[in-house]
Every structure is written in C-alpha cells, then in structure tokens.
Design a protein around this motif. Sequence first.
Motif, PDB file in Angstrom:
ATOM      1  N   LYS A 101      -7.139   1.769   4.324  1.00 27.57           N
ATOM      2  CA  LYS A 101      -7.476   1.540   5.735  1.00 27.57           C
ATOM      3  C   LYS A 101      -6.868   0.241   6.270  1.00 27.57           C
ATOM      4  CE  LYS A 101     -10.316   5.125   6.107  1.00 27.57           C
ATOM      5  NZ  LYS A 101      -9.999   6.288   6.967  1.00 27.57           N
ATOM      6  N   THR A 102      -6.183  -0.496   5.424  1.00 29.41           N
ATOM      7  CA  THR A 102      -5.579  -1.768   5.835  1.00 29.41           C
ATOM      8  C   THR A 102      -4.477  -1.537   6.856  1.00 29.41           C
ATOM      9  OG1 THR A 102      -6.070  -2.818   3.714  1.00 29.41           O
ATOM     10  CG2 THR A 102      -4.318  -3.805   5.050  1.00 29.41           C
ATOM     11  N   SER A 162       0.853  -1.193   0.000  1.00 23.27           N
ATOM     12  CA  SER A 162       0.000   0.000   0.000  1.00 23.27           C
ATOM     13  C   SER A 162       0.884   1.236   0.000  1.00 23.27           C
ATOM     14  CB  SER A 162      -0.918   0.011   1.223  1.00 23.27           C
ATOM     15  OG  SER A 162      -1.892  -1.013   1.139  1.00 23.27           O
ATOM     16  N   ASP A 205     -10.435  -3.949  12.351  1.00 23.45           N
ATOM     17  CA  ASP A 205     -11.258  -4.761  11.455  1.00 23.45           C
ATOM     18  C   ASP A 205     -10.466  -6.019  11.093  1.00 23.45           C
ATOM     19  OD1 ASP A 205     -12.703  -5.916   9.433  1.00 23.45           O
ATOM     20  OD2 ASP A 205     -12.828  -4.111   8.182  1.00 23.45           O
ATOM     21  N   ASN A 260     -10.954  -8.261   9.108  1.00 25.17           N
ATOM     22  CA  ASN A 260     -10.932  -8.572   7.678  1.00 25.17           C
ATOM     23  C   ASN A 260     -10.062  -7.617   6.882  1.00 25.17           C
ATOM     24  OD1 ASN A 260     -12.828 -10.755   7.878  1.00 25.17           O
ATOM     25  ND2 ASN A 260     -14.455  -9.222   8.129  1.00 25.17           N
ATOM     26  N   ASN A 261      -9.417  -6.670   7.584  1.00 23.67           N
ATOM     27  CA  ASN A 261      -8.598  -5.693   6.864  1.00 23.67           C
ATOM     28  C   ASN A 261      -7.237  -5.499   7.541  1.00 23.67           C
ATOM     29  OD1 ASN A 261      -8.111  -4.018   4.720  1.00 23.67           O
ATOM     30  ND2 ASN A 261      -9.235  -2.267   5.547  1.00 23.67           N
ATOM     31  N   ASN A 264      -2.910   0.603  -4.061  1.00 24.86           N
ATOM     32  CA  ASN A 264      -2.823  -0.678  -3.356  1.00 24.86           C
ATOM     33  C   ASN A 264      -2.620  -1.808  -4.354  1.00 24.86           C
ATOM     34  OD1 ASN A 264      -3.673   0.173  -0.455  1.00 24.86           O
ATOM     35  ND2 ASN A 264      -5.171   1.137  -1.810  1.00 24.86           N
ATOM     36  N   ASN A 282      -2.144   2.493   9.018  1.00 25.06           N
ATOM     37  CA  ASN A 282      -2.497   2.338   7.607  1.00 25.06           C
ATOM     38  C   ASN A 282      -2.047   3.565   6.827  1.00 25.06           C
ATOM     39  OD1 ASN A 282      -4.488   4.341   8.103  1.00 25.06           O
ATOM     40  ND2 ASN A 282      -6.026   2.794   8.593  1.00 25.06           N
ATOM     41  N   ILE A 290      -7.246 -11.068  -1.715  1.00 24.14           N
ATOM     42  CA  ILE A 290      -7.998  -9.923  -1.183  1.00 24.14           C
ATOM     43  C   ILE A 290      -7.080  -8.712  -1.204  1.00 24.14           C
ATOM     44  CG2 ILE A 290      -9.258  -8.973   0.774  1.00 24.14           C
ATOM     45  CD1 ILE A 290      -9.801 -11.862   1.657  1.00 24.14           C
ATOM     46  N   PRO A 302      -5.515  -5.090  -0.453  1.00 20.50           N
ATOM     47  CA  PRO A 302      -5.518  -4.109   0.635  1.00 20.50           C
ATOM     48  C   PRO A 302      -6.078  -2.772   0.165  1.00 20.50           C
ATOM     49  CG  PRO A 302      -3.284  -4.411  -0.216  1.00 20.50           C
ATOM     50  CD  PRO A 302      -4.159  -5.428  -0.911  1.00 20.50           C
ATOM     51  N   ASN A 303      -6.334  -1.877   1.103  1.00 16.41           N
ATOM     52  CA  ASN A 303      -6.791  -0.526   0.775  1.00 16.41           C
ATOM     53  C   ASN A 303      -6.138   0.468   1.730  1.00 16.41           C
ATOM     54  OD1 ASN A 303      -8.469  -0.449   3.213  1.00 16.41           O
ATOM     55  ND2 ASN A 303      -9.862  -1.806   2.099  1.00 16.41           N
ATOM     56  N   LEU A 309      -3.808  -9.201   1.005  1.00 15.96           N
ATOM     57  CA  LEU A 309      -3.725  -9.146   2.463  1.00 15.96           C
ATOM     58  C   LEU A 309      -3.024 -10.393   3.009  1.00 15.96           C
ATOM     59  CD1 LEU A 309      -7.296  -7.948   3.550  1.00 15.96           C
ATOM     60  CD2 LEU A 309      -5.221  -6.587   3.404  1.00 15.96           C
TER      61      LEU A 309
END
Length: 376
Positions: A91-92, A63, A244, A246-247, A76, A276, A86, A88-89, A80
């Motif tokens: 906010k990861t 990222s 999170d 998931n992130n 990104n 992040n 998946i 990342p973004n 992950l």
Amino acid sequence: MKTITNFFCLPLFLSFFWSFSQHQNLTPAVNIKTDNPLKTELDLEIEKYVKKYYEDPKAVGLSIGITVRGKDYYYNYGQLEYGKQILPNNKTIYEIGSITKTFTGILTAQAILDKKIGIEDDIRKYLPENYPNLQYDNHPIKIINLANHTSRITRIFPNLYERQEYIELNPFSNYSKKMFYEGLKNMKMDTLPGVKYTYSNMAVNLLGYILEDVYHESYFSLVRKYILKPLQMNNTTVSLANADKNNIAKAHNSNREVTPYWDFPELVGTGELRSNTSDMIKYIKGNIAEGQLNISLSHKYTFEGEEGSLGLNWFFHTTKNGNTMYEHTGGTGGSRSSLEFFPELQSGFIILTNSLANRKILEKELSALVEKISSK
C-alpha cells in the motif's frame, strides 16, 4: 498483432525523464529489511535478484508486485526513508513517473470511442491558436502521432529549463500551460510526422491538454472516471493530501538524500500519478483482461519500427520465446518504476522504487522469471 485499418500502425520503451547528481562513495545496503517469507522457489528467486539490485549503493526502498494467472505476490525491501528502517508494503505510495502515459493512452482511446477526437485529426483542430509551424511539407501532426511519439515535437521545450525560474529539484512545478504553448509556438518541425520515433514528454502533455479541453474536465477527473473507478484502484492519486503520511516512500537522490516528489500542476498526462503495487497489479490485470473497450483500443498497434512497436502510449515487444510483452517505465528526480505484462500468459509485474538505483537488470530478470513460471 492487433491492428486497426488505416491508422493503427516503433520502437522501444524508455519512459523516464532524467536524473540529476552523480552518487558519491556510498556503501551498498547490508541485511536488507524485507517481508519476503523465503519459502517458495519464487520467493528465493526474488531474493537472489533483489540482492543484486542492492549492490547498487544508491538503493533505498523497493516494492514488487507480481501476478500470474490471477494469483498475486508482493515483495517489499529496504526503507521508506533512508536511515529510518521502516519497511514499505503493497500500500506504500510511490511516484510512477511516465507510466502515467499509459493512462493517457487509455483516455485517448476513450475519447476516440466517444467521438470527441479522431485518431487521424490534425491536432491544430484542438489548439487555442493558429500553429502554422506544426506541419512539415503540408503534412500536419495528427492525434496518433502524439500517442506514439512520432510527432517530432521535442522531448522537452527549451523554455522549460532555459529560464531563471527553473527549479532543478522540481522542474515542472512552476512551468505553466501558457509557457507550454509559448514553447509549442517556437518549435520547428524537422521532418514528416509519423515516420520516425522520438520519445516526447511534450507531445504526450499536449495530448493531455487536448483531452481536458474536449471533455471540459481535469486530467485526473478523467483518469478517475474511466480507469481508477472501474478497476477499483482506490489509492492512485496525484495529490498526497489524503494519503497515509506514514506510508509514502520518500524519493532519494544519488546520495540517498531525500529529494522532493516532482509536481506537475499544469503538465498533465506526462508523469503526475502516484500509486502502489496493490493498485498497479489491479491495473495490470485490467489490461490483461481487456474488459474495457478503452483499454483494448489502447493496445492496438499504431507504429512499428526496428526497435519495437507502439500502441497508444504502450510499448510492445516479442520475447525470444515468441510471447508478446507490453511495457512502460518511469523515472523522476528520485524514483524509478517498471511495468510489464504478457497478455497471452495472463501475467505481469510492477517494480516501484524510491531511489535512483539502476533497476534495469532486476527488470530483465523479473521479466524472464515471470514469463517462465507463467508458461508452465
């Protein structure tokens, strides 16, 4: 260059701890997942540099955050977790490793402003016992020496890894404050403090302990109060309990296998923060603006040598174009990070990765690109 009379006066950067195993024969990533829109000149340049980065077969996720004169860009790539596809973004959450030390530098500046410590104080004034070994030829280690890696305190105490309980995959997780001070007792000075740069995780960790003791607060409580809240960095943390799930970018070893995040339960101020790109761009912009006195004071030059200059845990360089660049890097057992900014150009970038792939070429290319586009 900014200076403070009598106490603000080296070298280079480097801020990661170390990595472990060597990679085996891995295949570089092909058709890398990304959110890069590939529309602007900046998009295309980033794509070109990142493709080179992914030639390293250890690469997993990446990222990038860039800010240029108030305008922010996020890119990104990858995954992950290797094999999960998946993306990342911004906010990861990643480990930022030794970039944490710049936060310790800002807290040190806050303590100076609050008159909790003096930059020229003998550090033994703040220690729980007598340490006659923490001087050389009657010259004591001073607070300033902890903050610019000139204390001569060793990078890592032998009693960290020369013990049965040492955990290679999470080396600091069971290393206590008591063990730290035992290591400090056995350390021997080899020359005068303040005259030679040697990067030291242990010196910055001791600075973190001193800050906790003079404020009677935990390190992260101080970070939250004096840095995160003012800059509205709401996702930077030490604990992943409220993140999170998931992130979170899983850390990976050199075989692209998931490896634990490093825990620092009793080693504060050294490398325990997780963040992040969104928060770290806020951090860069806050440092560029110098709207807080603690940030401004942390940028004062404290030591200068052949390889570069230092503030309070910030490394400074002058580019070939004459621009001042502030930076710090980070690394843990399965993550790498790089932060740079050009205060006069009001620009900078953050690189966060979840692998041991070499991001140094990417770092240099981004540095030149950001300096170029912000100079137009």
